[in-house]
Design a protein around this motif. Structure first.
Motif, short mmCIF file in Angstrom:
data_model
loop_
_atom_site.label_atom_id
_atom_site.label_comp_id
_atom_site.label_asym_id
_atom_site.label_seq_id
_atom_site.Cartn_x
_atom_site.Cartn_y
_atom_site.Cartn_z
N THR A 291 -0.96 3.91 -80.23
CA THR A 291 -0.85 4.33 -81.63
C THR A 291 0.50 3.90 -82.21
O THR A 291 0.57 3.44 -83.35
CB THR A 291 -1.04 5.85 -81.76
N ALA A 292 1.55 4.02 -81.42
CA ALA A 292 2.88 3.61 -81.88
C ALA A 292 2.91 2.13 -82.22
O ALA A 292 3.48 1.74 -83.25
CB ALA A 292 3.92 3.93 -80.80
N THR B 91 8.70 8.22 -82.18
CA THR B 91 8.30 9.48 -81.56
C THR B 91 7.07 9.30 -80.68
O THR B 91 7.01 9.81 -79.56
CB THR B 91 8.04 10.56 -82.63
N LEU B 92 6.10 8.55 -81.17
CA LEU B 92 4.89 8.30 -80.39
C LEU B 92 5.21 7.54 -79.10
O LEU B 92 4.67 7.85 -78.04
CB LEU B 92 3.87 7.54 -81.23
N ASP C 230 9.99 6.50 -87.86
CA ASP C 230 10.25 7.68 -87.05
C ASP C 230 9.02 8.06 -86.23
O ASP C 230 9.11 8.38 -85.04
CB ASP C 230 10.67 8.84 -87.96
N GLU C 231 7.86 8.01 -86.85
CA GLU C 231 6.61 8.36 -86.15
C GLU C 231 6.33 7.38 -85.02
O GLU C 231 5.93 7.79 -83.92
CB GLU C 231 5.44 8.40 -87.13
N ALA D 148 9.61 7.38 -92.49
CA ALA D 148 8.75 8.30 -91.74
C ALA D 148 7.83 7.55 -90.79
O ALA D 148 7.58 8.00 -89.66
CB ALA D 148 7.94 9.16 -92.70
N LEU D 149 7.33 6.39 -91.20
CA LEU D 149 6.50 5.58 -90.30
C LEU D 149 7.31 5.09 -89.10
O LEU D 149 6.83 5.11 -87.97
CB LEU D 149 5.91 4.38 -91.05
N ILE E 118 1.13 1.54 -85.60
CA ILE E 118 1.96 1.95 -86.74
C ILE E 118 3.10 0.96 -86.95
O ILE E 118 3.38 0.56 -88.09
CB ILE E 118 2.50 3.38 -86.53
#
Length: 108
Positions: A40-41, A31-32, A27-28, A24-25, A44
């Motif tokens: 932010t990407a 996506t970011l 993927d996030e 999920a991290l 993470i």
């Protein structure tokens, strides 16, 4: 006095015990990046690297200096697309997951 816990340590422990959280991290972060929220990407992705490969192993896999990778994934970092692809690829391989891009039609 309240007890506090280091956020980075919490992320590392969660990634180690919960593969779905790690995925999920990743993927996030992807996506970011695609949505224009690169700072932010990068943060993470940096936390995910620390929780999985570590920067020294990432340096070996990507054939990039560890210090350069740290700078790329800093708040003011500016990695090239080739470097991002190498970083995502290394983390994806370490996690044993794939990335799939899907487009969503905006409502008319």
């Amino acid at each position: 006095m309240a007890l506090t816990r280091d956020f980075k340590l919490t992320v590392i422990e969660r990634v180690e015990r919960d593969p779905a959280f790690a995925q999920a991290l990743l993927d996030e972060a992807a996506t970011l990046f695609l949505n224009g929220e690169a700072e932010t990407a990068r943060l993470i992705l940096r936390d995910l690297v620390n929780a999985t490969l570590g920067f020294e192993q990432l340096a070996q896999v990507t054939d990039k200096p560890s210090k350069s990778l740290h700078r790329m994934l800093s708040p003011k970092g500016n990695p090239s697309m080739d470097n991002l692809a190498a970083i995502f690829g290394a983390v994806r391989q370490r996690l044993g997951v794939g990335l799939e891009v899907r487009t969503v039609q905006a409502p008319a």
